[in-house]
Design an enzyme around this catalytic site. Sequence first.
Site, mmCIF file in Angstrom:
data_model
loop_
_atom_site.group_PDB
_atom_site.id
_atom_site.type_symbol
_atom_site.label_atom_id
_atom_site.label_comp_id
_atom_site.label_asym_id
_atom_site.label_seq_id
_atom_site.Cartn_x
_atom_site.Cartn_y
_atom_site.Cartn_z
ATOM 1 N N HIS A 296 0.817 -1.223 0.000
ATOM 2 C CA HIS A 296 0.000 0.000 0.000
ATOM 3 C C HIS A 296 0.843 1.263 0.000
ATOM 4 O O HIS A 296 0.367 2.328 -0.383
ATOM 5 C CB HIS A 296 -0.938 0.012 1.208
ATOM 6 C CG HIS A 296 -2.093 -0.903 1.026
ATOM 7 N ND1 HIS A 296 -2.038 -2.233 1.350
ATOM 8 C CD2 HIS A 296 -3.341 -0.696 0.532
ATOM 9 C CE1 HIS A 296 -3.200 -2.799 1.061
ATOM 10 N NE2 HIS A 296 -4.004 -1.898 0.563
ATOM 11 N N GLY A 297 2.054 1.193 0.443
ATOM 12 C CA GLY A 297 2.877 2.395 0.449
ATOM 13 C C GLY A 297 4.210 2.151 1.116
ATOM 14 O O GLY A 297 4.342 1.271 1.963
#
Lengths: 469, 383
Positions: free
Chosen positions: A325-326
């Site tokens: 996700h990041g």
Amino acid sequence: MIFPTATFTIFFLIVMPLSWLAMPHVRLWRIFIICASLVFYGWWDWHFVFLLIGCTLWTHFWAIRISRATQESQRRAFLTVALIGQLGLLGYFKYFDFFVNSSHNVAHAAGIDLPDWTRTIVLPVGISFFTFMAISYVVDVFRRELRPAGLLRFGAYLTFFPHLVAGPIVRGSELLPQMKTPRNPRTVDSSRAFFLIGTGLFKKVVIANYLATHIVDPVFAVPGAHSSPEILVAVYAYAVQIYADFAGYTDMAIGLALLLGFVFPQNFNSPYAAGSLQDFWRRWHMTLSRWLRDYLYIPLGGSRKGKLRTTFNLMLTMLLGGLWHGAAWTFVIWGGLHGIGLATERWFRERRGASSRQRHLWLRRLATFNFVCFAWIFFRSDSLALAWQMITGLFTRWGEPAPLVTASVVIWIAVGIGSQYLPARIPEGVMARLSRLSLAWQSLALGATLMLANAMGPQGVAPFIYFRF
Amino acid sequence: MITGPRQPASPPPPTAADRSRLRQFGSAGGGPPTGTGDRRLTSARRAFAIAGIGVVIGLLLDAPGLHKSAFNQPAGWQRTVALDVTGGLEHVSHAVYLDRPRAALKSALGRSHDDRIDTNIDIPVAAAPSSSAAVVGSAAGQSVTPPRVAFSPAHPLRVWIAGDSLVVSPGYALLNDIEHSRSIKSVGGVDGQIATGLERPDVFNWFTTIRAELKKLKPSVVVLSFGGNDDKGYMTGLPKDVSVTEFGDEAWAREYARRVGGVLDLISRAGAYTVWIGLPFTRDPAQSARFERINAVAAQEIAKRPRTAAFVPTDLLLAGSNGGFSQYLMLKSGEMVDARAPDGVHLSSAGGQIVAQKIVEQLYKTFDLTSWRHRSGQVAASG
């Protein structure tokens, strides 16, 4: 280009009829849809079109080599090279600076000063989605679950604009067969398509944006300046915001694909009505969950190699899922929390047996929802320090006023959560009724929905949360 | 409706007979087939007709909002075309009463002003600051350093933070920094309006907003950040005899200076002090150059008003070792932080903290925020 804009509306109203006109000539259609998708992607930054083309050619080349190789060792070697290229692409654009930065700070803490090797790399939109699709494709070809498609068909599959920048992560086995022969122009599921586009638009433009601007952004930016009730409501509001934002986008993607004659897999299924974390992951971002299961958790051994190894596999899968996700430690912790939660749940399940699943459903739903909301704190916070401020703020300022907790905020949260408990027959019934309306009434319903979303939403268009993933 | 219904099975591929119909773009023959959940499936042609007509209806119902959006677009042929199209739509919509539902909805939401195009720039005529404006000191001559106005917990420095999207990160970091200060108080939080500035009051009228907020919030200090969207050669709300065609030329600089000066005077006349956050370097060198031009104009206007405003430059503050844009910054502590947002323009929360620190330093330099401690100590001692 993003969906709820005038530019995209014009783009789609041109592409849709041309796509159907080109459909009888499958090769022509594939060329057309690749070109249209590249225009869609290049609208943001045309330089990255070459990246997408490069990823397509690389994946296609190695998939063909894998399928033609006769020796197992050769097939494995080709798969490894293909994956190195794909993961290298993702690693360079998404994680290089993060790891350099983290290494630098760890070394600095140990008294070693490393030079600045950061590269200021721009993250291409949707790279996580299309590289995951490319990875699943070569792995499926390697497993002989999928025959490699021709370049044009594979190109159309990977670049197909409805799923390109924020999913759903559609597998080759789902979309490639649909692109083999022309789609039937007599059987377009338009009422479902318009329903999904309309509700998706409303979720994103009205609900997600309202909650973001009225409570989530101000509270998560300065938790210390807000009371405990505000922080608690902001956490619940964020749970609804991220759901409305992401599910809204994928609803629109699924609807647009339907109008072009293609069926995408479902990506959300009332996740906040889940009775356990395992259930939550079967309902939230379902195409990512099953990707992680089939291409990471099961190849690691899944639950077949003992309890300890199962726990390790779960943790690793969820940590990497968090990192997907990041590139930030907050995402790693978010993934780790879910990993711990899933492992704990598994442990309890094994001790108490399957019969315990049937009991106290509402209590388990409540516990699951609150655990998920707690983990969202890390997901949304810009830093670990801010996440910690949010958590401490939840308990320490209950006597203070809460001006951000307005009736509208509470109503939108209630709508967001409550609607997850609607029986599936209700939306199905609405769609069935919609499909029986005359053309004029259907058009009027669509036009009125567009007006409602536009009038109730903010001026301008806020970016989607999942674009940065 | 939030729930996601189940997916239907993939429609079957067409038969040979269907293929000929395909060439006529999906004209359906016979009765309508049904899909999953008793839905009637339709032809592609009909689906396109619904989409097309639905969008036209949506356009007519939304015409006033669309016309405003068109007006707010950057100058160019697209704007001209959009204005012509939406202008026509607005007339038709009004004539057939289709704009009423939107107006009623906006009114019910308390947002009737949303569709109004406001280009009025209501700023003080005189560019020079009035003598009554100074809040920082009472010295007559500028060569004499004015005494710093004192603030205390009983009479705190009231800070309002506003501007374009570039103010958001440093603004919130500043709120965090002053959260525990007893002599500084935030009023109005952070009013960061995306895609706005001083060039285009039609997009968002800051001149009207600032005037209204000054009256409402009564701040002692206004922290502003403008210019991030002002690097264009197109302005609305120009005086009748003024024409601006190119960014950065003399006419542009004169008009932009008038607006910056007007905002500064508006604030000082309300008895408040301005802290103006300069624009940082960005990933795009051409944009950085334009931002430097805007910084120069703003700094010049602020230099004319040393008693009522201060300029906090951020370009070199956030520059890397190469003296230009850098995503990552090495702090004095040796720690490396990701200081910028992924877009290469905005600041991350770490970048915002660096700028906020400078603003706090400026506040402590300009105002007496600590002497109350000694005074309260004396009171306590004498008591």
